[in-house]
Motif scaffolding. Structure first.
Motif, PDB file in Angstrom:
ATOM      1  N   CYS A   1      -9.364   6.060 -14.205  1.00 26.70           N
ATOM      2  CA  CYS A   1      -8.395   6.371 -13.151  1.00 26.70           C
ATOM      3  C   CYS A   1      -8.908   7.594 -12.401  1.00 26.70           C
ATOM      4  O   CYS A   1      -8.910   8.710 -12.941  1.00 26.70           O
ATOM      5  CB  CYS A   1      -7.019   6.637 -13.743  1.00 26.70           C
ATOM      6  SG  CYS A   1      -5.768   7.061 -12.517  1.00 26.70           S
TER       7      CYS A   1
ATOM      8  N   GLU B   1     -11.935   3.098 -10.923  1.00 24.71           N
ATOM      9  CA  GLU B   1     -13.357   2.842 -10.701  1.00 24.71           C
ATOM     10  C   GLU B   1     -14.052   2.806 -12.055  1.00 24.71           C
ATOM     11  O   GLU B   1     -13.993   3.773 -12.821  1.00 24.71           O
ATOM     12  CB  GLU B   1     -13.976   3.923  -9.811  1.00 24.71           C
ATOM     13  CG  GLU B   1     -13.438   3.924  -8.385  1.00 24.71           C
ATOM     14  CD  GLU B   1     -14.078   4.993  -7.518  1.00 24.71           C
ATOM     15  OE1 GLU B   1     -14.917   5.760  -8.037  1.00 24.71           O
ATOM     16  OE2 GLU B   1     -13.723   5.070  -6.319  1.00 24.71           O
TER      17      GLU B   1
ATOM     18  N   ILE C   1      -5.780   4.500  -8.835  1.00 27.82           N
ATOM     19  CA  ILE C   1      -7.027   3.979  -8.296  1.00 27.82           C
ATOM     20  C   ILE C   1      -8.047   3.986  -9.425  1.00 27.82           C
ATOM     21  O   ILE C   1      -8.274   5.028 -10.058  1.00 27.82           O
ATOM     22  CB  ILE C   1      -7.525   4.842  -7.108  1.00 27.82           C
ATOM     23  CG1 ILE C   1      -6.378   5.102  -6.109  1.00 27.82           C
ATOM     24  CG2 ILE C   1      -8.721   4.172  -6.442  1.00 27.82           C
ATOM     25  CD1 ILE C   1      -5.731   3.872  -5.523  1.00 27.82           C
TER      26      ILE C   1
ATOM     27  N   ALA D   1      -1.569   4.215  -1.048  1.00 27.55           N
ATOM     28  CA  ALA D   1      -2.877   3.645  -1.370  1.00 27.55           C
ATOM     29  C   ALA D   1      -3.617   3.116  -0.150  1.00 27.55           C
ATOM     30  O   ALA D   1      -4.659   2.477  -0.286  1.00 27.55           O
ATOM     31  CB  ALA D   1      -2.708   2.523  -2.395  1.00 27.55           C
TER      32      ALA D   1
ATOM     33  N   ARG E   1       0.815  -1.221   0.000  1.00 26.68           N
ATOM     34  CA  ARG E   1       0.000   0.000   0.000  1.00 26.68           C
ATOM     35  C   ARG E   1       0.846   1.269   0.000  1.00 26.68           C
ATOM     36  O   ARG E   1       0.355   2.332  -0.375  1.00 26.68           O
ATOM     37  CB  ARG E   1      -0.922   0.019   1.221  1.00 26.68           C
ATOM     38  CG  ARG E   1      -1.868  -1.164   1.316  1.00 26.68           C
ATOM     39  CD  ARG E   1      -2.550  -1.220   2.673  1.00 26.68           C
ATOM     40  NE  ARG E   1      -1.570  -1.424   3.757  1.00 26.68           N
ATOM     41  CZ  ARG E   1      -1.898  -1.582   5.040  1.00 26.68           C
ATOM     42  NH1 ARG E   1      -3.177  -1.566   5.395  1.00 26.68           N
ATOM     43  NH2 ARG E   1      -0.942  -1.754   5.947  1.00 26.68           N
TER      44      ARG E   1
ATOM     45  N   ALA F   1      -5.526   4.400   2.116  1.00 21.69           N
ATOM     46  CA  ALA F   1      -6.914   4.831   2.294  1.00 21.69           C
ATOM     47  C   ALA F   1      -7.866   4.145   1.328  1.00 21.69           C
ATOM     48  O   ALA F   1      -9.084   4.103   1.570  1.00 21.69           O
ATOM     49  CB  ALA F   1      -7.010   6.349   2.128  1.00 21.69           C
ATOM     50  N   TYR F   2      -7.330   3.573   0.244  1.00 19.98           N
ATOM     51  CA  TYR F   2      -8.165   2.924  -0.765  1.00 19.98           C
ATOM     52  C   TYR F   2      -8.158   1.399  -0.644  1.00 19.98           C
ATOM     53  O   TYR F   2      -8.945   0.721  -1.301  1.00 19.98           O
ATOM     54  CB  TYR F   2      -7.688   3.306  -2.169  1.00 19.98           C
ATOM     55  CG  TYR F   2      -7.767   4.783  -2.457  1.00 19.98           C
ATOM     56  CD1 TYR F   2      -8.916   5.346  -2.983  1.00 19.98           C
ATOM     57  CD2 TYR F   2      -6.670   5.626  -2.205  1.00 19.98           C
ATOM     58  CE1 TYR F   2      -8.991   6.699  -3.261  1.00 19.98           C
ATOM     59  CE2 TYR F   2      -6.732   6.977  -2.472  1.00 19.98           C
ATOM     60  CZ  TYR F   2      -7.891   7.511  -3.002  1.00 19.98           C
ATOM     61  OH  TYR F   2      -7.958   8.854  -3.270  1.00 19.98           O
ATOM     62  N   TRP F   3      -7.229   0.876   0.173  1.00 18.20           N
ATOM     63  CA  TRP F   3      -7.085  -0.583   0.256  1.00 18.20           C
ATOM     64  C   TRP F   3      -8.305  -1.192   0.936  1.00 18.20           C
ATOM     65  O   TRP F   3      -8.854  -0.618   1.867  1.00 18.20           O
ATOM     66  CB  TRP F   3      -5.820  -0.946   1.019  1.00 18.20           C
ATOM     67  CG  TRP F   3      -5.362  -2.359   0.738  1.00 18.20           C
ATOM     68  CD1 TRP F   3      -5.675  -3.472   1.444  1.00 18.20           C
ATOM     69  CD2 TRP F   3      -4.537  -2.782  -0.345  1.00 18.20           C
ATOM     70  NE1 TRP F   3      -5.083  -4.575   0.880  1.00 18.20           N
ATOM     71  CE2 TRP F   3      -4.381  -4.181  -0.227  1.00 18.20           C
ATOM     72  CE3 TRP F   3      -3.908  -2.111  -1.398  1.00 18.20           C
ATOM     73  CZ2 TRP F   3      -3.629  -4.924  -1.122  1.00 18.20           C
ATOM     74  CZ3 TRP F   3      -3.154  -2.864  -2.288  1.00 18.20           C
ATOM     75  CH2 TRP F   3      -3.020  -4.244  -2.142  1.00 18.20           C
ATOM     76  N   ARG F   4      -8.716  -2.361   0.455  1.00 20.24           N
ATOM     77  CA  ARG F   4      -9.899  -3.031   0.980  1.00 20.24           C
ATOM     78  C   ARG F   4      -9.540  -4.420   1.470  1.00 20.24           C
ATOM     79  O   ARG F   4      -8.583  -5.041   0.992  1.00 20.24           O
ATOM     80  CB  ARG F   4     -10.977  -3.130  -0.109  1.00 20.24           C
ATOM     81  CG  ARG F   4     -11.465  -1.802  -0.569  1.00 20.24           C
ATOM     82  CD  ARG F   4     -12.380  -1.776  -1.767  1.00 20.24           C
ATOM     83  NE  ARG F   4     -13.018  -3.015  -2.168  1.00 20.24           N
ATOM     84  CZ  ARG F   4     -13.931  -3.082  -3.134  1.00 20.24           C
ATOM     85  NH1 ARG F   4     -14.322  -1.973  -3.771  1.00 20.24           N
ATOM     86  NH2 ARG F   4     -14.463  -4.234  -3.473  1.00 20.24           N
TER      87      ARG F   4
ATOM     88  N   TYR G   1       0.636   5.039  -7.250  1.00 18.26           N
ATOM     89  CA  TYR G   1      -0.454   4.095  -7.500  1.00 18.26           C
ATOM     90  C   TYR G   1      -1.555   4.776  -8.308  1.00 18.26           C
ATOM     91  O   TYR G   1      -1.745   5.997  -8.220  1.00 18.26           O
ATOM     92  CB  TYR G   1      -1.079   3.632  -6.176  1.00 18.26           C
ATOM     93  CG  TYR G   1      -0.133   2.978  -5.215  1.00 18.26           C
ATOM     94  CD1 TYR G   1      -0.070   1.591  -5.105  1.00 18.26           C
ATOM     95  CD2 TYR G   1       0.683   3.745  -4.386  1.00 18.26           C
ATOM     96  CE1 TYR G   1       0.790   0.984  -4.200  1.00 18.26           C
ATOM     97  CE2 TYR G   1       1.551   3.147  -3.485  1.00 18.26           C
ATOM     98  CZ  TYR G   1       1.608   1.767  -3.398  1.00 18.26           C
ATOM     99  OH  TYR G   1       2.463   1.176  -2.495  1.00 18.26           O
TER     100      TYR G   1
ATOM    101  N   PHE H   1     -13.765  -1.759  -9.387  1.00 19.66           N
ATOM    102  CA  PHE H   1     -12.666  -1.228  -8.579  1.00 19.66           C
ATOM    103  C   PHE H   1     -11.389  -1.997  -8.845  1.00 19.66           C
ATOM    104  O   PHE H   1     -11.403  -3.221  -9.053  1.00 19.66           O
ATOM    105  CB  PHE H   1     -13.019  -1.324  -7.093  1.00 19.66           C
ATOM    106  CG  PHE H   1     -12.006  -0.675  -6.186  1.00 19.66           C
ATOM    107  CD1 PHE H   1     -11.948   0.701  -6.073  1.00 19.66           C
ATOM    108  CD2 PHE H   1     -11.107  -1.434  -5.449  1.00 19.66           C
ATOM    109  CE1 PHE H   1     -11.008   1.321  -5.241  1.00 19.66           C
ATOM    110  CE2 PHE H   1     -10.167  -0.838  -4.620  1.00 19.66           C
ATOM    111  CZ  PHE H   1     -10.121   0.545  -4.517  1.00 19.66           C
TER     112      PHE H   1
ATOM    113  N   ILE I   1      -6.789  -1.388  -7.958  1.00 23.77           N
ATOM    114  CA  ILE I   1      -5.627  -0.559  -7.645  1.00 23.77           C
ATOM    115  C   ILE I   1      -4.446  -1.106  -8.442  1.00 23.77           C
ATOM    116  O   ILE I   1      -4.257  -2.335  -8.520  1.00 23.77           O
ATOM    117  CB  ILE I   1      -5.292  -0.583  -6.139  1.00 23.77           C
ATOM    118  CG1 ILE I   1      -6.430   0.022  -5.310  1.00 23.77           C
ATOM    119  CG2 ILE I   1      -3.984   0.162  -5.863  1.00 23.77           C
ATOM    120  CD1 ILE I   1      -6.207  -0.062  -3.801  1.00 23.77           C
TER     121      ILE I   1
END
Length: 257
Positions: A91, A87, A85, A98, A77, A100-103, A83, A236, A238
């Motif tokens: 981009c 959706e 992101i 990353a 991350r 804050a975007y990691w799941r 990185y 989604f 990354i």
């Protein structure tokens, strides 16, 4: 200014340094990153299996784990310089961290990178123009369609290095010893055969000087999964920013056949 040790390079990127990784930690392998939700991971791995030249898999993470055996102690991350992101195929952000975007449902796939064999090219006397000019390697979307897999489809991406004509056979032989990081070129010569109309306008990375005595040589590129994300528009994903790789602790010689 680059550094010679992978951990030191990753520490600088974790601290906020953002730049392409070509030439960093020479002698160590680098890797592309693509992370997708678990429900898309099978399709991604099938896509890679069906398209091994642009997508040679080096490692796959556990679900939700931002770690890899390629660099114990590294954090996927934070330890790459940049990185993207994604959706629905767009981009939406390019970031240096990353986290804050990691799941928790993400599966990270590490794919071989041609930066890994550049030291071998230099040792064999083959110039690497983007290193000489301090630029990112030029990368292009091609008209060559990858074999689709499930919900993923898209074009092959290639990186290009201008090679003096007498040294093209050497470049082919040297890179061909590294099949786990794209191996030998997929095309030599006329860019139009790949649907590339202008070498001075790469889709990713930077243009480099092509001398009259050079031949453009094209290698399959690990940005191909990003092109598949752009074409297929999953909800989604990354990825690394093109040219901004994970510098691993694995010696490049480990991938030499």
């Amino acid at each position: 200014m680059t550094v010679s040790e992978p951990a030191a390079a990753r520490a600088r990127f974790r601290a906020g340094e953002r730049r392409p990784t070509a030439g960093w930690a020479p002698g160590y392998a680098q890797a592309n990153l693509i992370a997708v939700p678990r429900d898309l991971a099978y399709d991604l791995l099938l896509f890679a299996q069906r398209n091994p030249r642009p997508c040679p898999v080096l490692d796959v993470s556990e679900v939700g784990a931002p770690t890899t055996v390629l660099a114990p102690g590294a954090d996927l991350r934070t330890d790459l310089p940049a990185y993207r992101i994604w959706e629905h195929g767009e981009c939406v952000a390019e970031v240096g961290d990353a986290t804050a975007y990691w799941r928790d449902d993400l599966v990270a796939v590490l794919i071989g990178c041609s930066f890994t064999f550049e030291r071998a090219l230099l040792d064999a006397g083959v110039p690497v123009r983007h290193l000489e000019e301090g630029r990112n390697v030029p990368m292009y979307r091609t008209s060559v369609a990858c074999r689709p897999a499930g919900r993923l489809a898209g074009p092959m991406v290639v990186s290009m290095r201008p090679v003096p004509a007498p040294l093209v056979p050497t470049a082919v032989l040297v890179s061909g010893r590294f099949p786990a990081v794209h191996g030998a070129p997929v095309h030599i010569g006329d860019p139009a055969a790949l649907g590339i109309t202008d070498l001075s306008r790469p889709d990713f990375g930077d243009a480099v000087t092509v001398e009259d005595s050079d031949v453009p040589v094209f290698w399959a590129c690990g940005v191909t999964p990003q092109a598949a994300v752009m074409a297929s528009k999953p909800a989604f994903a990354i990825s690394h920013a093109p040219g901004h790789m994970l510098v691993t602790d694995v010696r490049d010689a480990a991938y030499a056949a």
